[in-house]
Scaffold this motif. Structure first.
Motif, PDB file in Angstrom:
ATOM      1  N   ASN A 630       0.837  -1.213   0.000  1.00 57.05           N
ATOM      2  CA  ASN A 630       0.000   0.000   0.000  1.00 57.05           C
ATOM      3  C   ASN A 630       0.865   1.253   0.000  1.00 57.05           C
ATOM      4  O   ASN A 630       0.591   2.220  -0.713  1.00 57.05           O
ATOM      5  CB  ASN A 630      -0.913   0.032   1.228  1.00 57.05           C
ATOM      6  N   GLY A 631       1.930   1.242   0.834  1.00 55.39           N
ATOM      7  CA  GLY A 631       2.818   2.403   0.933  1.00 55.39           C
ATOM      8  C   GLY A 631       3.482   2.690  -0.407  1.00 55.39           C
ATOM      9  O   GLY A 631       3.528   3.842  -0.854  1.00 55.39           O
ATOM     10  N   GLN A 633       2.524   1.749  -3.376  1.00 55.24           N
ATOM     11  CA  GLN A 633       1.527   2.185  -4.359  1.00 55.24           C
ATOM     12  C   GLN A 633       1.119   3.638  -4.114  1.00 55.24           C
ATOM     13  O   GLN A 633       0.876   4.391  -5.065  1.00 55.24           O
ATOM     14  CB  GLN A 633       0.284   1.284  -4.280  1.00 55.24           C
ATOM     15  N   ALA A 634       1.048   4.045  -2.827  1.00 55.73           N
ATOM     16  CA  ALA A 634       0.667   5.429  -2.523  1.00 55.73           C
ATOM     17  C   ALA A 634       1.701   6.387  -3.086  1.00 55.73           C
ATOM     18  O   ALA A 634       1.359   7.462  -3.579  1.00 55.73           O
ATOM     19  CB  ALA A 634       0.531   5.613  -1.017  1.00 55.73           C
ATOM     20  N   ILE A 672      -3.549  10.421   3.901  1.00 54.69           N
ATOM     21  CA  ILE A 672      -4.913   9.888   3.752  1.00 54.69           C
ATOM     22  C   ILE A 672      -5.923  10.995   4.060  1.00 54.69           C
ATOM     23  O   ILE A 672      -5.888  11.585   5.149  1.00 54.69           O
ATOM     24  CB  ILE A 672      -5.126   8.672   4.674  1.00 54.69           C
ATOM     25  N   VAL A 676     -11.482   9.473   3.247  1.00 56.01           N
ATOM     26  CA  VAL A 676     -10.959   8.115   2.996  1.00 56.01           C
ATOM     27  C   VAL A 676     -10.698   7.433   4.345  1.00 56.01           C
ATOM     28  O   VAL A 676     -11.027   6.260   4.538  1.00 56.01           O
ATOM     29  CB  VAL A 676      -9.666   8.190   2.150  1.00 56.01           C
ATOM     30  N   LEU A 680     -11.591   3.594   5.755  1.00 54.80           N
ATOM     31  CA  LEU A 680     -10.372   2.865   5.382  1.00 54.80           C
ATOM     32  C   LEU A 680     -10.446   1.367   5.637  1.00 54.80           C
ATOM     33  O   LEU A 680     -10.036   0.560   4.810  1.00 54.80           O
ATOM     34  CB  LEU A 680      -9.200   3.471   6.172  1.00 54.80           C
ATOM     35  N   PHE A 685     -13.553  -1.387   0.432  1.00 51.29           N
ATOM     36  CA  PHE A 685     -13.390   0.041   0.139  1.00 51.29           C
ATOM     37  C   PHE A 685     -12.010   0.221  -0.480  1.00 51.29           C
ATOM     38  O   PHE A 685     -10.999  -0.185   0.092  1.00 51.29           O
ATOM     39  CB  PHE A 685     -13.503   0.889   1.403  1.00 51.29           C
ATOM     40  N   THR A 686     -11.957   0.842  -1.666  1.00 47.02           N
ATOM     41  CA  THR A 686     -10.679   1.082  -2.339  1.00 47.02           C
ATOM     42  C   THR A 686     -10.775   2.342  -3.169  1.00 47.02           C
ATOM     43  O   THR A 686     -11.874   2.752  -3.561  1.00 47.02           O
ATOM     44  CB  THR A 686     -10.282  -0.109  -3.234  1.00 47.02           C
ATOM     45  N   GLY A 691      -7.781  -2.187  -7.293  1.00 40.66           N
ATOM     46  CA  GLY A 691      -7.784  -2.648  -5.891  1.00 40.66           C
ATOM     47  C   GLY A 691      -9.020  -3.473  -5.571  1.00 40.66           C
ATOM     48  O   GLY A 691     -10.043  -3.389  -6.230  1.00 40.66           O
ATOM     49  N   GLY A 693      -9.831  -3.715  -2.093  1.00 41.76           N
ATOM     50  CA  GLY A 693     -10.363  -3.088  -0.866  1.00 41.76           C
ATOM     51  C   GLY A 693     -10.473  -4.050   0.298  1.00 41.76           C
ATOM     52  O   GLY A 693     -11.207  -3.800   1.251  1.00 41.76           O
ATOM     53  N   THR A 721       2.152   8.654   5.334  1.00 43.39           N
ATOM     54  CA  THR A 721       1.316   7.973   6.326  1.00 43.39           C
ATOM     55  C   THR A 721       2.174   6.969   7.063  1.00 43.39           C
ATOM     56  O   THR A 721       3.105   6.404   6.490  1.00 43.39           O
ATOM     57  CB  THR A 721       0.168   7.227   5.629  1.00 43.39           C
TER      58      THR A 721
HETATM   59  P1  ADP Z   1      -6.621  -1.941  -1.957  1.00 41.72           P
HETATM   60  O1  ADP Z   1      -5.140  -1.870  -1.731  1.00 41.72           O
HETATM   61  O2  ADP Z   1      -7.054  -3.182  -2.618  1.00 41.72           O
HETATM   62  O3  ADP Z   1      -7.212  -0.705  -2.500  1.00 41.72           O
HETATM   63  P2  ADP Z   1      -6.685  -1.723   0.859  1.00 41.72           P
HETATM   64  O4  ADP Z   1      -7.664  -2.145   1.915  1.00 41.72           O
HETATM   65  O5  ADP Z   1      -5.300  -2.221   1.085  1.00 41.72           O
HETATM   66  O6  ADP Z   1      -7.260  -2.122  -0.512  1.00 41.72           O
HETATM   67  O7  ADP Z   1      -6.648  -0.159   0.870  1.00 41.72           O
HETATM   68  C1  ADP Z   1      -7.818   0.578   0.834  1.00 41.72           C
HETATM   69  C2  ADP Z   1      -7.519   2.000   0.428  1.00 41.72           C
HETATM   70  O8  ADP Z   1      -6.762   2.625   1.422  1.00 41.72           O
HETATM   71  C3  ADP Z   1      -6.680   2.135  -0.790  1.00 41.72           C
HETATM   72  O9  ADP Z   1      -7.479   2.108  -1.971  1.00 41.72           O
HETATM   73  C4  ADP Z   1      -6.026   3.498  -0.583  1.00 41.72           C
HETATM   74  O10 ADP Z   1      -6.852   4.501  -1.122  1.00 41.72           O
HETATM   75  C5  ADP Z   1      -5.927   3.626   0.847  1.00 41.72           C
HETATM   76  N1  ADP Z   1      -4.571   3.394   1.371  1.00 41.72           N
HETATM   77  C6  ADP Z   1      -4.093   2.271   1.919  1.00 41.72           C
HETATM   78  N2  ADP Z   1      -2.817   2.467   2.323  1.00 41.72           N
HETATM   79  C7  ADP Z   1      -2.483   3.717   2.007  1.00 41.72           C
HETATM   80  C8  ADP Z   1      -1.288   4.498   2.136  1.00 41.72           C
HETATM   81  N3  ADP Z   1      -0.146   4.001   2.686  1.00 41.72           N
HETATM   82  N4  ADP Z   1      -1.314   5.771   1.673  1.00 41.72           N
HETATM   83  C9  ADP Z   1      -2.423   6.300   1.126  1.00 41.72           C
HETATM   84  N5  ADP Z   1      -3.573   5.625   0.962  1.00 41.72           N
HETATM   85  C10 ADP Z   1      -3.603   4.333   1.397  1.00 41.72           C
END
Ligand code: ADP
Length: 737
Positions: A630-631, A633-634, A672, A676, A680, A685-686, A691, A693, A721
């Motif tokens: 997640n990190g 990808q962010a 974040i 969102v 979260l 939720f994505t 994703g 979610g 984050t």
């Molecule tokens: P997915 O990765 O499949 O979208 P997640 O439950 O892992 O599902 O994450 C849900 C949402 O949380 C992501 O779509 C994203 O928008 C947000 N998110 C998660 N981790 C981070 C992060 N490190 N920085 C910013 N947004 C984040």
């Protein structure tokens, strides 16, 4: 007297202050009760009745004395009046006698031989009714001639005058001796009808040529004298007036028929030669209790006074009853206030505290006296300084608003140790007996316990949600594991088969190469492509081996998830955090490299100091992988992305003092957004197109299954984050093993 009931226990560090406050509150209540305790509660019934008995006795004595004095006064007045009447009668008699004497003296200048004598005597006899007879006697007191009063029967008809001459003779001898008119003693002259008359004689010496020549004797009826005196004064008619002898025998009587014999006064009438006693006997008896006006007034007033005293006693009794009822209701109220755990506080219109109950003192940890001493606009000690301005303004508005209805509002109070706590304050107007608005009465509820319960229920709610999430994810996972197991098994066996085939092909090629070399034909030409083929084969073999390895790993993950959601016995083991990170780092680094992200580790040094955790290793590795992915990808997915130089993923671990280990995964992404953040951890939720979610939802469930918490916060300086979660550290005995 009992001390007020102990207030609820104060926090330990405010115990002393609270005890002081309680002691002060108790002292205050004791004083309050003593003030209100009615006197009748302290005195027995006898002591209570004593003042009344004394008062009644004094009243009785005073009334009796008053009546007796009034009676005495009345008696004295009656005697004084009788004395005055006797004196008046005596003086009237004296005046008459003087007048008769003077008239007779005129007669003495004549002699019976002269022709005018008889006429002068007749005139005197006519004018003086009491005069009954006038005689001329010679020098030897022998009767020369006598004239009887013309209007009355002759006096000496029954007994001759000569027989009753002793008194006039003696009087004349005395008159001669004194050379002045002299009276004889009184004597009785009987008449024919059986009655008679008491008379006295007045003897006047007659002088001729400087010598005693004869005597003029006048006989006076005592009855006539009295009648003449009484006739002239109406006052005297209320008395029985009488001439009496020294032994009390009446000689003559006038006025009323008979006196009562109670109020009797005497006057001595001193006449020359003889004295008479004149008695006045009032017709009135002894003064009665009622007929006298003064007495009636006194008695009426006394009865009224007794009535007032009785009314007063009844009033006092009612007051005592009212006081008792008041005291009982006060005690009831006191007990009620002491038993309350709700704080009570009254304020006047200026905002100063006028009353607090023990519960309020215990709640804020400040004594009642200290609270009463606060003078507005000074803030009370239980207002947190940071909110004092806001509360002052609110209080100002409230006090300016007049007697509004009951109102409730939430506030934050401060205990004496500085601890803040939420309270609910309900305030209602305080009215006095006339209905005037005098202040506010407030009840204060400490919401600390309620908030704790709310927190607990929220946690409970979250656990329920986690369980629900688990159920959802579980269904999915069961389905996926079932669906994916087959293809994964197929991938694994196909890759193994391919490897086997590659192994066989490689051996055949090697054999063919060996044969060609042995033949020596065109050895150089095909040698290069063969070497290339061998290299490709080796790479292929390596790739296939990786495929088989990852397929096996994927199988393990699926099995683990399956077991996890099926709540099978988890494989908990004690493992160092560094080992957990090592297991995921190759994959993390692979993804990071692709996204141009630097990976940094922050673990305590030396390696022996790295904390250990008790966990289901595979699941926690999944959590780490998810958070790291997640990190990354962010950082690459943000609009414009994080500048390459700043892309950094931090993996850190620290042991917490309370038996937990905290693991952080930080990035330098866009952070974040609040909308969102609110959703979260909600499954599915994505914000990413590709994703699912499910990642964070699953991660939280895994962490919570271990008893820990998963949360996030903005990175240092508000950049990026930082997700962090806790896992249990092994207990000391387990750590030793
Ligand atoms: P997915 O990765 O499949 O979208 P997640 O439950 O892992 O599902 O994450 C849900 C949402 O949380 C992501 O779509 C994203 O928008 C947000 N998110 C998660 N981790 C981070 C992060 N490190 N920085 C910013 N947004 C984040």
């Amino acid at each position: 007297m009992n001390a007020p009931a102990a207030a609820p226990a104060a926090p330990a560090n405010t115990a002393a202050a609270a005890a002081g406050a309680q002691a002060r509150a108790a002292a205050w209540h004791r004083g309050w009760r003593a003030r209100w305790r009615p006197a009748w509660r302290q005195a027995g019934p006898l002591r209570r009745a004593l003042p009344w008995v004394l008062l009644l006795a004094l009243l009785a004595v005073a009334q009796t004395l008053l009546v007796a004095l009034t009676l005495r006064y009345e008696t004295w007045r009656a005697h004084a009046a009788a004395e005055a009447a006797a004196a008046e009668a005596a003086s009237a008699v004296r005046r008459d006698l003087l007048r008769f004497t003077q008239a007779l003296q005129v007669v003495t200048r004549l002699s019976p031989a002269e022709p005018d004598w008889r006429a002068a005597v007749d005139t005197v006899l006519r004018e003086g009714a009491p005069l009954r007879r006038i005689e001329w006697r010679d020098a030897a007191v022998a009767i020369v001639t006598g004239v009887d009063a013309p209007l009355a029967p002759p006096l000496f008809a029954r007994i001759a005058r000569a027989e009753l001459s002793a008194e006039p003779e003696q009087a004349c001898r005395e008159a001669q001796r004194l050379s002045a008119p002299t009276f004889s003693g009184s004597y009785f002259v009987p008449s024919f009808d059986g009655t008679g008359e008491e008379v006295i004689d007045l003897c006047l010496p007659v002088w001729r040529d400087g010598r005693q020549a004869a005597y003029l004797v006048a006989t006076l009826a005592l009855q006539g004298l009295l009648d003449a005196a009484v006739e002239r004064s109406r006052e005297l008619r209320r008395y029985e007036m009488s001439f009496v002898e020294s032994d009390g025998a009446r000689l003559a009587r006038a006025g009323v028929q008979r006196g009562a014999g109670v109020t009797v006064e005497e006057q001595v009438l001193d006449l020359p030669g003889h004295s008479l006693r004149l008695r006045a006997d009032s017709v009135a008896g002894p003064p009665g209790l009622i007929p006298t006006l003064t007495l009636a007034l006194v008695l009426g007033l006394s009865i009224a006074l007794f009535g007032v005293v009785l009314l007063l006693a009844r009033d006092v009794r009612r007051r005592a009853a009212a006081e008792q009822a008041l005291a009982e209701s006060l005690r009831f109220r006191q007990a009620m206030e002491d038993s309350l755990s709700t704080g009570l506080r009254a304020r006047n219109l200026a905002g100063a505290i006028t009353y607090v109950n023990p519960a309020f003192c215990a709640m804020v940890g400040v004594g009642a006296e200290a609270l009463y001493a606060v003078r507005p606009p000074a803030a009370p000690p239980y207002w947190p300084p940071e909110r004092a301005a806001e509360y002052t303004e609110r209080q100002r508005r409230r006090l300016a608003g007049g007697a509004a209805q009951r109102e409730g509002f939430e506030m934050v109070y401060m205990r004496s140790n500085g601890e803040r706590f939420p309270v609910m304050v309900y305030e209602a107007p305080l009215l006095d007996a006339e209905g005037r608005h005098t202040g506010w009465m407030g009840s204060v509820l400490d919401l600390t316990a309620q908030r704790r319960i709310e927190d607990l229920s929220r946690q409970q709610q979250e656990r329920l949600q986690a369980t629900a999430r688990l159920a959802t994810v579980g269904e999915m996972a069961s389905l996926l594991s079932h669906e994916l197991n087959q293809p994964l098994a197929a991938i694994a066996s196909y890759s193994t088969g391919s490897l086997n085939l590659l192994g066989a092909t490689g051996a055949a090629a090697a054999a063919a190469a060996g044969a060609a070399a042995a033949a020596g034909a065109a050895a150089v030409g095909p040698a290069a492509p063969r070497a290339e083929g061998e290299e490709t084969t080796a790479l292929l073999r390596q790739a296939l081996a990786r495929i088989a390895e990852q397929a096996e790993r994927a199988g393990r993950v699926i099995k683990s998830v399956h077991d996890f959601v099926r709540r099978r016995e988890q494989q908990r083991e004690t493992i160092g955090v560094d080992l957990l990170l090592e297991a995921v780092l190759p994959l993390v680094r692979l993804q990071a490299r692709k996204a141009g992200v630097r990976v940094e580790l922050d673990l305590p040094q030396p390696p022996a100091a790295v904390p250990r955790v008790v966990c289901d290793r595979t699941m926690v590795e999944q959590v780490l992988l998810n958070l790291a992915r997640n990190g990354i990808q962010a950082m690459e997915g943000a609009p414009g992305g994080t500048p390459a130089a700043e892309r950094m993923l931090l993996l850190a671990a620290r042991a917490l003092p309370d038996g937990w280990v905290r693991i952080d995964v930080g990035d330098r992404g866009p952070g974040i957004a609040p909308e969102v953040a609110a959703r979260l951890f909600t499954p599915f939720f994505t914000t990413r197109a590709e994703g699912m979610g499910l990642g964070l939802s699953l991660c939280r469930t895994v962490v919570e299954q271990h008893g820990g918490t998963l949360a996030f916060e903005p990175g240092p300086g508000g950049r990026g984050t930082r997700f962090h979660f806790t896992l249990p550290a092994p207990r000391p005995a387990a750590a030793a093993q």
